[in-house]
Design an enzyme around this catalytic site. Sequence first.
Site, mmCIF file in Angstrom:
data_model
loop_
_atom_site.group_PDB
_atom_site.id
_atom_site.type_symbol
_atom_site.label_atom_id
_atom_site.label_comp_id
_atom_site.label_asym_id
_atom_site.label_seq_id
_atom_site.Cartn_x
_atom_site.Cartn_y
_atom_site.Cartn_z
ATOM 1 C CB SER A 335 16.067 -12.039 -25.241
ATOM 2 O OG SER A 335 15.826 -13.382 -25.988
ATOM 3 C CB CYS A 336 11.520 -10.276 -27.477
ATOM 4 S SG CYS A 336 10.284 -9.482 -26.192
ATOM 5 C CG ASP A 337 15.404 -14.160 -30.813
ATOM 6 O OD1 ASP A 337 15.189 -15.367 -31.125
ATOM 7 O OD2 ASP A 337 16.680 -13.746 -31.458
ATOM 8 C CG ASN A 375 15.788 -8.270 -26.099
ATOM 9 O OD1 ASN A 375 14.976 -9.393 -26.081
ATOM 10 N ND2 ASN A 375 15.422 -7.125 -26.917
#
Length: 401
Positions: A335-337, A375
């Site tokens: 994910s972008c986290d 995501n």
Amino acid sequence: MTAALTAALPDSWPAALAPDCLAVIDMPTPYLVTDLDTVAQKLAAFTSALPGVLPFYAMKCNPSPEILRTLADGGASFEIASLGELRALQRLGVDPARVLYSNPVKPPAHIAAAYAAGLWRFSFDSPNELRKIAQHAPGSAVYLRLHVDDSASSFPLSRKFGAEPHEARDLLTLARRLGLRPYGLTFHVGSQCATAAAWRQALGVCGSIMAGLLRDGIQLEMLDLGGGFPARYVGDVPSIEEIGAAVLPAVAQLLPYRPGLLAAEPGRHLVAEAGVLAATVIGREVRAGQNWLFLDVGAYHGMMETIQLPTGWDYPVRSSAPGPGRVAFTVTGPSCDSSDTMFTGLVLPAGVDVGDVLYIGSAGAYTLSYASDFNGFPPPTPVFVGAGRAAGLAAAGSGGH
Ligand SMILES: *Cc1c(COP(=O)(O)O)cnc(C)c1O
């Protein structure tokens, strides 16, 4: 077998889930393979290490119907936290009368519906909850959740739940005044408890409460040892035989009488080692001089326990990458986290790269039940082998054995 895949598998890794067996599974990652034979063996070992103690599987840690069915077939009953869990059991034909509702703070509507379905035993740790139960499940049996020392566990639970021992007498006599049946005591030594002495200490607390209650004419029918029985990850933990050898004498020595039902609520112990999560490397990068691997699963896709502790939580991991050299990686999710990062300092073959598969062992508990499609990345697909299930996969995986 390829040496790279099988080198030094930990003892806890089921042979049926050896990475070279899983490598032939023709299915996109991520997937989580559970060996139901291992689940059945864990239950059998639990029952023989703790004879006379009835296991009520804490289904929150993995509620897959295949696992519930395997445990029911092995003679286990179940512990629930919600009406949703009870409904899942009912769909499998489990009688609610055999189920314990051990969540100390319950939605009133769940109490009423569980009671209507035939469930009759509810835990509590406060006067408020007792009044709720008396209103929505009149006359039912109640067991008190005690606050005990959970400092020997990796994932403590007592901050959220549990009455203090000195409150027990007032609470159980209040139960009686409210027309409820003062049924028992329970506690939880914390999840992944590293020492058998924790149960012994808790049993000592229960013993003095039970002796005091006799003076009020209350003889309890159940003592519930809760969960916390550890699974093997990377470190050493006491075996279930060692825990049994500490708990059984404590029951005999520390209680003024033996209640009719001795219960336990194992979760993690029964299922963690039975599962292996397969994930594919989708990226390898260097960030600030460190080697990073990006996988198609992260903390939010089942590996939540890796981010629940300040110290992290390690799983045994094997890689499909061959080759010499060992390099330490930071392993993160898709994910972008950045908070989905699972491991730091995980040592893997130096050549591991995009397309290689990582096999994460002891992944059967508190993984799928936490997994989301955060995501847009899908959670692991559950796959089952053993106990005559998924015969196609079992056959496919038998080539190396
Ligand atoms: C979660 C839970 C369990 C199971 O705990 P494990 O550490 O997985 O054995 C048992 N009882 C209750 C009430 C729980 O909340």
